[in-house]
Design an enzyme around this catalytic site. Structure first.
Site, PDB file in Angstrom:
ATOM      1  N   SER A   1      43.866  32.455  37.012  1.00  0.00           N
ATOM      2  CA  SER A   1      44.115  31.048  37.316  1.00  0.00           C
ATOM      3  C   SER A   1      43.416  30.168  36.298  1.00  0.00           C
ATOM      4  O   SER A   1      42.363  30.538  35.744  1.00  0.00           O
ATOM      5  CB  SER A   1      43.550  30.767  38.708  1.00  0.00           C
ATOM      6  OG  SER A   1      43.448  29.392  38.924  1.00  0.00           O
TER       7      SER A   1
ATOM      8  N   TYR B   1      36.359  30.942  45.487  1.00  0.00           N
ATOM      9  CA  TYR B   1      37.687  31.400  45.051  1.00  0.00           C
ATOM     10  C   TYR B   1      37.707  31.600  43.532  1.00  0.00           C
ATOM     11  O   TYR B   1      38.120  32.644  43.025  1.00  0.00           O
ATOM     12  CB  TYR B   1      38.775  30.389  45.453  1.00  0.00           C
ATOM     13  CG  TYR B   1      40.078  30.610  44.727  1.00  0.00           C
ATOM     14  CD1 TYR B   1      40.867  31.735  44.988  1.00  0.00           C
ATOM     15  CD2 TYR B   1      40.521  29.735  43.728  1.00  0.00           C
ATOM     16  CE1 TYR B   1      42.050  31.962  44.289  1.00  0.00           C
ATOM     17  CE2 TYR B   1      41.697  29.951  43.035  1.00  0.00           C
ATOM     18  CZ  TYR B   1      42.462  31.066  43.317  1.00  0.00           C
ATOM     19  OH  TYR B   1      43.620  31.300  42.621  1.00  0.00           O
TER      20      TYR B   1
ATOM     21  N   LYS C   1      38.213  35.094  40.888  1.00  0.00           N
ATOM     22  CA  LYS C   1      39.103  35.252  39.725  1.00  0.00           C
ATOM     23  C   LYS C   1      38.291  35.594  38.470  1.00  0.00           C
ATOM     24  O   LYS C   1      38.658  36.474  37.695  1.00  0.00           O
ATOM     25  CB  LYS C   1      39.929  33.985  39.483  1.00  0.00           C
ATOM     26  CG  LYS C   1      40.952  33.701  40.563  1.00  0.00           C
ATOM     27  CD  LYS C   1      42.036  34.786  40.630  1.00  0.00           C
ATOM     28  CE  LYS C   1      42.985  34.584  41.775  1.00  0.00           C
ATOM     29  NZ  LYS C   1      43.859  35.714  42.053  1.00  0.00           N
TER      30      LYS C   1
END
Ligand code: NAD
Ligand code: UFG
Length: 352
Positions: A134, A158, A162
């Site tokens: 991302s 989050y 990643k």
């Protein structure tokens, strides 16, 4: 008949938003596809609709398994069904706010799930992966456009999943050079398949801009809260790189082809964005034009942790994957409105 059968691909999280659109493109390219998804954020109806869109011949190449990546037995079951040539790994949790409240859930699901997947891929000697990363790994970028070799930074749990998973992938590839891994850093995926049969269907109140605007347009929500109109941008609202989900899906097909054709690819990152920034108000105007509906807005304070402007450098993907986004804001809004107007309650026939 799907006579020119190609390689067999395992798609984790294939029932989700980006997964369904990518699976459809893979089938159309004659790949055989197995999905594993635990339906945490998706419904079987989405996969049924992919089958209808692909048609009877190509959908015979699609197999759907309900299973959880945190459960090795679920993975083992899928790996014993077929010999996979590569894995596209979408499965993960993605809500920033929820990740702040439930960090353990995010680390367990995203990190442990992916470690299990790496373990099973190693066991069954499938060492090619396309991973959903991302633009969040750029944090608050000091410069724009974001270039793949920028220093990386995570802003929330989050984002850290990643970032950690990118690092883990790099280490695994370094430890065994047989691995070929492509990390795709998505910018802001929006839009829907042009048929209006598949699209994004978030549970609860949407966190992201376009699903929120969509729900205002169909009357599920009264108005859009615009987070910040005092940014140093042309209209005071924040800038992002919105990308049509079908362009993203095609980017996965391009990445897969690159993976199969490049022996020494190692572990490499590519941005998938358009390279163009659009403001929140640009997206509101685009959706109003596409839908013919007025989107009432309310200016609110900035959302904590939001960057002023983020957009991609697209040069590397264009040069090395031969991929470039084709669609602009008009097409993104047109297709998202088509999906929304045909499916005001998403995959449910009424208020779920
Ligand atoms: P999504 O929630 O629609 O799809 C993810 C799918 O994975 C869901 O169907 C969910 O049920 C499944 N899943 C989650 N955990 C699982 C587990 N442990 N085992 C099996 N299945 C599991 O999300 P999406 O928008 O399609 O995103 C796909 C991937 O792309 C995610 O990894 C996400 O973090 C990443 N990504 C998304 C965006 C975005 O804005 N949509 C942006 C950047 C990166
Ligand atoms: N916004 C609003 N109102 C809303 C929702 C969003 O004004 O109701 C604004 C945000 O403040 C931001 C812009 O719209 O300026 C885009 O917000 P999104 O939440 O749609 O997208 P983000 O860029 O914040 O983040 C998303 C995902 C991240 C991912 C990132 C890059 O949520 O997980 O895209 O892919 F990392």
């Amino acid at each position: 008949m799907a006579s020119q059968k190609k390689q067999c691909i395992l798609v984790t999280g294939g029932a989700g938003f980006i997964g369904t659109h990518t699976v459809l493109q893979l089938l159309r390219e004659y790949y055989r596809v197995y999905i594993i998804d635990n339906l945490h954020n998706s419904v079987p109806e989405a996969v049924e609709r992919v089958k209808v869109l692909a048609g009877p011949a190509l959908s015979a190449n699609l197999h759907f398994h309900v299973g959880d990546l945190r459960n090795k037995d679920d993975l083992e079951k899928v790996f014993t069904q077929a010999r996979f040539d590569a894995v596209i790994h979408f499965a993960g949790l993605k809500a920033v706010g929820e990740s702040v409240e439930k960090p353990f859930f995010y680390y367990d699901n995203n990190i442990v799930g992916t470690l299990n997947l790496f373990e099973l891929m190693t066991k069954y000697d499938c060492k090619k992966m396309v991973f959903s990363s991302s633009a969040t790994v750029y944090g608050q970028p000091k410069k724009i456009p974001c270039v793949e070799d920028f220093q990386l930074q995570a802003m929330n749990p989050y984002g850290r999943t990643k970032l950690f998973l990118e690092e883990i992938a790099r280490d695994i590839q370094k430890g065994d050079p047989k691995w070929r891994i492509v990390l795709l850093r998505y910018f802001n995926p929006v839009g829907a398949h042009e048929s209006g049969q598949i699209g994004e269907d978030p549970k609860g109140i949407p966190n992201n801009l376009m699903p929120y605007i969509q729900q205002v347009a169909v009357g599920r929500l009264p108005e859009l809260n615009v987070f910040g109109n005092d940014y140093p941008t042309k209209d005071g609202t924040a800038i992002r790189d919105y990308i049509h989900v079908m362009d993203l899906a095609d980017g996965h097909v391009a990445a897969l082809q690159k993976l199969f054709n490049t022996e020494n690819i190692g572990c490499i990152a590519y941005n998938l964005g358009t390279g163009h920034g659009a403001s929140v108000l640009d997206m509101v105007a685009g959706f109003e034009k596409a839908s013919g509906k007025k989107i009432p807005i309310k200016f609110c304070p900035r959302r904590q942790g939001d960057a002023t402007a983020v957009y991609a450098s697209t040069e590397k993907a264009q040069k090395e994957l031969g991929w470039k986004a084709r669609y602009g804001i008009d097409e993104m809004c047109r297709d998202q409105w088509n999906w929304a107007s045909k499916n005001p309650w998403g995959y449910h026939s009424q208020h779920p």
